[in-house]
Design a protein around this motif. Structure first.
Motif, PDB file in Angstrom:
ATOM      1  N   GLN A   1       0.807  -1.218   0.000  1.00 11.32           N
ATOM      2  CA  GLN A   1       0.000   0.000   0.000  1.00 11.32           C
ATOM      3  C   GLN A   1       0.839   1.267   0.000  1.00 11.32           C
ATOM      4  O   GLN A   1       0.355   2.333  -0.387  1.00 11.32           O
ATOM      5  N   ARG A   2       2.103   1.165   0.423  1.00 14.12           N
ATOM      6  CA  ARG A   2       2.985   2.338   0.438  1.00 14.12           C
ATOM      7  C   ARG A   2       3.968   2.325  -0.741  1.00 14.12           C
ATOM      8  O   ARG A   2       4.847   3.172  -0.793  1.00 14.12           O
ATOM      9  N   ASP A   3       3.819   1.377  -1.669  1.00 14.06           N
ATOM     10  CA  ASP A   3       4.816   1.215  -2.729  1.00 14.06           C
ATOM     11  C   ASP A   3       4.279   1.717  -4.066  1.00 14.06           C
ATOM     12  O   ASP A   3       3.070   1.872  -4.258  1.00 14.06           O
TER      13      ASP A   3
ATOM     14  N   ARG B   1       7.546   0.063   7.846  1.00 22.67           N
ATOM     15  CA  ARG B   1       7.533   1.065   8.914  1.00 22.67           C
ATOM     16  C   ARG B   1       7.163   0.405  10.238  1.00 22.67           C
ATOM     17  O   ARG B   1       6.387  -0.554  10.276  1.00 22.67           O
TER      18      ARG B   1
ATOM     19  N   ASP C   1       3.395   0.494  10.918  1.00 26.39           N
ATOM     20  CA  ASP C   1       2.668  -0.470  10.100  1.00 26.39           C
ATOM     21  C   ASP C   1       2.886  -1.903  10.601  1.00 26.39           C
ATOM     22  O   ASP C   1       1.963  -2.717  10.621  1.00 26.39           O
TER      23      ASP C   1
END
Length: 470
Positions: A267-269, A446, A449
Motif C-alpha cells: 500500500q505504500r509502494d 515502517r 505499520d
C-alpha cells in the motif's frame, strides 16, 4: 534461540515427546535433548549434537528405547539441555529458553559459597545450569522459579520435569510464549513454545500462559500456581522471522501477520515489477500478502534446496552462514531472465546474505531486483533472546552506514534521527544501504505499520531491536 516441549500423559509419552520436540527444529541447529521419567526406572536422559544431522536421525534409537509417562525435550542453538539436577528439591530436569546478560555476576555471587559449575567448550557456563542453581537457592520450586526470573537480566521461560509433574513458567515479561495443549481423548497435556507442535499429535489448544505465569502440568490437568501479570513485552520478531507459519502467539497467526505486513508494504509502494517473490522461507508469506494487495503476480524464481542444508541464519560462523545461503538457492531461469523482480525478505541484519542473493539473481539474468523488507531497519542487538551471536551492534548494516555517513560511531541521538522514516537522514541511510547491497530499489516496513499488522497493542510488544525502547 531454542524451543522446548513437555508431555504429561496417562500412557507412554515418548512418541509425542519425540515428535513434539522435533517440531521445534527450526529454532536451533546445535544441541537437542530428551528426558523422561518412569516410576519403575526413574529418569532417562539423552543429549546429542544435531549440527550435522537432524533431530529425528540423532534420536531415532531413543524414540523406541525410552519409556515414561512424563518428559521434556529441548532444541537449542547453544547449550546442551535438558539437564538433570540433584538437589534438596530431589532430582529434576530443566530446559530453558531465553538469555542471561548478567551471567558472570550471578556465577560470582553463587560461587562465593561452595557451588561450582562445569565449563562448556570455550569456557562458558551452561545458562540452564545457572538457572537451576538459582532455583536451588530457595526452598521450593515456585519460589525458586520466581527468584531466578527476578534475578536474571534478560529473559527466561522454562520447563522443569519432576516425578510428580512438569512446572511450566513463562518469562516474567512474556517475551517468549508458552502454549498448553490438551489431548483430545483426555489422556494428557503438553506444553510447548510453538503452539502448532502438538496439533498433529492429537492435542487441541488449551491455553497460553500469561507473562510470569507458573503452572504445573500432570496427566490430569493444568493448575496455575502463580497468576499471570499484566505487563507484557512479547518479541515481535516471533511473527516476523522466528515463528513457524502455522504457529500463533497471543491469538495472532504468524502466517496472517506476515500476510498483513506484505499488504501494508504494497500500500505504500509504487514500483511495478513483473513478479513478486519471497526469500524462502520466512519472506514467502510477506510476498503473498504483497502480491494479493498489489495485483502483481506472485512467483518463485528460485527454490531453497532444504534436504541437506540447514538454516543459514543460525550457524555461529559468518563464513558458514554465507556459504549455506549461497549453496541452497536453486534458480528457475524462465522466471528470472530479463525480468524485473520484487523480492521480500523478513529482515536485513548484516546484509551479506541478501547481497549475495541479489547478485545470484543478476547472474541468472534478472533485469531489476527491488528489495522490500518485512520489518523496519534493525539498530540494536537483541538483549532478550539469542537470535544472533553478533559480538557488537556495529555488525548491523544500519550502524555501519550511519558511521560512514556521520564519520563517527553512532550514538543514541544519531540513531533516533536516522530511525524516523519521514526524515531525510532515514532516506539517506536507506539509499546508502541500497547502493552497498546493489539493489535496484529498497524499502523497509515502517514500525507503525508492522505493529498494526501484528494485531497486538503496541505496549504489549517488544520492539527493542528497532527503536531501543525497553
Amino acid at each position: 534461540m531454542g524451543g522446548f516441549f513437555g508431555v504429561a500423559s496417562r500412557e507412554d509419552c515418548v512418541f509425542d515427546l519425540f515428535y513434539g520436540t522435533d517440531y521445534h527444529s527450526h529454532l536451533g541447529t546445535r544441541r537437542a535433548g530428551l528426558v523422561v521419567y518412569d516410576e519403575e526406572h526413574g529418569f532417562d536422559k539423552a543429549i546429542h549434537n544435531i549440527e550435522n544431522a537432524p533431530f529425528r536421525t540423532k534420536f531415532s534409537s531413543e524414540s523406541t528405547s525410552m519409556r515414561g509417562c512424563i518428559g521434556i525435550g529441548s532444541i537449542s542453538d547453544f547449550e546442551p539441555q535438558p539437564i538433570l539436577i540433584r538437589s534438596h528439591h530431589g532430582t529434576f530436569a530443566i530446559a530453558t529458553v531465553g538469555k542471561i546478560n548478567n551471567a558472570d555476576a550471578i556465577v560470582n555471587e553463587i560461587t562465593k559459597g561452595t557451588a561450582h559449575f562445569f565449563e562448556m567448550h570455550g569456557g562458558e557456563i551452561n545458562p540452564t545450569e545457572l538457572v537451576a542453581a538459582l532455583i536451588n537457592q530457595k526452598e521450593n520450586f515456585i519460589d525458586g522459579i520466581r527468584y531466578a526470573q527476578e534475578h536474571i537480566d534478560g529473559s527466561l521461560s522454562m520447563l522443569i520435569l519432576t516425578p510428580k509433574g512438569i512446572y511450566a513458567a513463562r518469562d516474567k515479561r512474556g517475551r517468549t510464549p508458552v502454549a498448553i495443549g490438551k489431548k483430545a481423548d483426555g489422556t494428557g497435556y503438553c506444553a510447548a513454545l510453538e503452539s502448532f507442535s502438538y496439533l498433529n499429535l492429537g492435542y487441541k489448544d488449551c491455553k497460553e500462559l500469561g507473562p510470569g505465569e507458573i503452572a504445573v502440568i500432570t496427566s490430569e490437568g493444568v493448575k496455575t500456581l502463580i497468576n499471570p501479570g499484566t505487563d507484557m513485552k512479547i518479541c515481535t520478531f516471533l511473527w516476523i522471522y522466528y515463528g513457524y507459519p502455522s504457529s500463533s502467539y497471543e491469538g495472532q497467526s504468524v502466517e496472517a501477520v506476515r500476510n498483513r505486513c506484505g499488504k501494508l508494504l504494497a500500500q505504500r509502494d509504487n514500483v511495478k515489477p513483473d513478479f513478486v517473490a519471497g526469500v524462502p522461507d520466512s519472506g514467502i508469506a510477506h510476498a503473498v500478502g504483497y502480491a494479493n494487495a498489489s495485483g502483481i503476480p506472485y512467483a518463485r524464481p528460485f527454490i531453497k534446496y532444504t534436504p541437506t542444508w540447514p538454516r543459514s541464519f543460525l550457524p555461529t560462523h559468518q563464513s558458514k552462514r554465507n556459504l549455506i545461503a549461497k549453496m541452497k538457492l536453486i534458480p528457475i531461469h524462465d522466471l528470472i531472465a530479463d525480468k524485473s523482480l520484487l523480492l521480500i525478505d523478513d529482515s536485513i541484519v548484516r546484509g551479506t546474505q541478501l547481497r549475495e542473493t541479489t547478485e545470484f539473481l543478476y547472474e541468472s539474468g534478472a533485469r531489476e531486483v527491488h528489495i522490500r523488507v518485512g520489518c523496519p531497519p534493525l539498530f540494536y542487538s537483541c538483549k532478550y533472546l539469542n537470535f544472533s551471536r553478533s559480538t557488537s551492534p556495529m555488525e548491523l548494516i544500519t550502524r555501519r552506514v550511519i558511521q560512514r555517513l556521520e564519520g563517527a560511531e553512532p550514538d543514541e541521538a544519531m540513531i533516533e534521527a536516522y530511525s524516523d522514516p519521514d526524515s531525510e537522514k532515514y532516506n539517506r541511510m536507506v539509499e546508502e544501504i541500497r547502493r552497498e547491497l546493489h539493489f535496484t530499489s529498497l524499502r523497509y516496513h515502517r514500525l507503525d505499520d508492522m505493529i498494526e499488522a501484528t494485531g497486538v497493542p503496541a505496549d504489549k510488544l517488544c520492539t527493542y531491536c528497532w527503536n531501543g525502547k525497553e
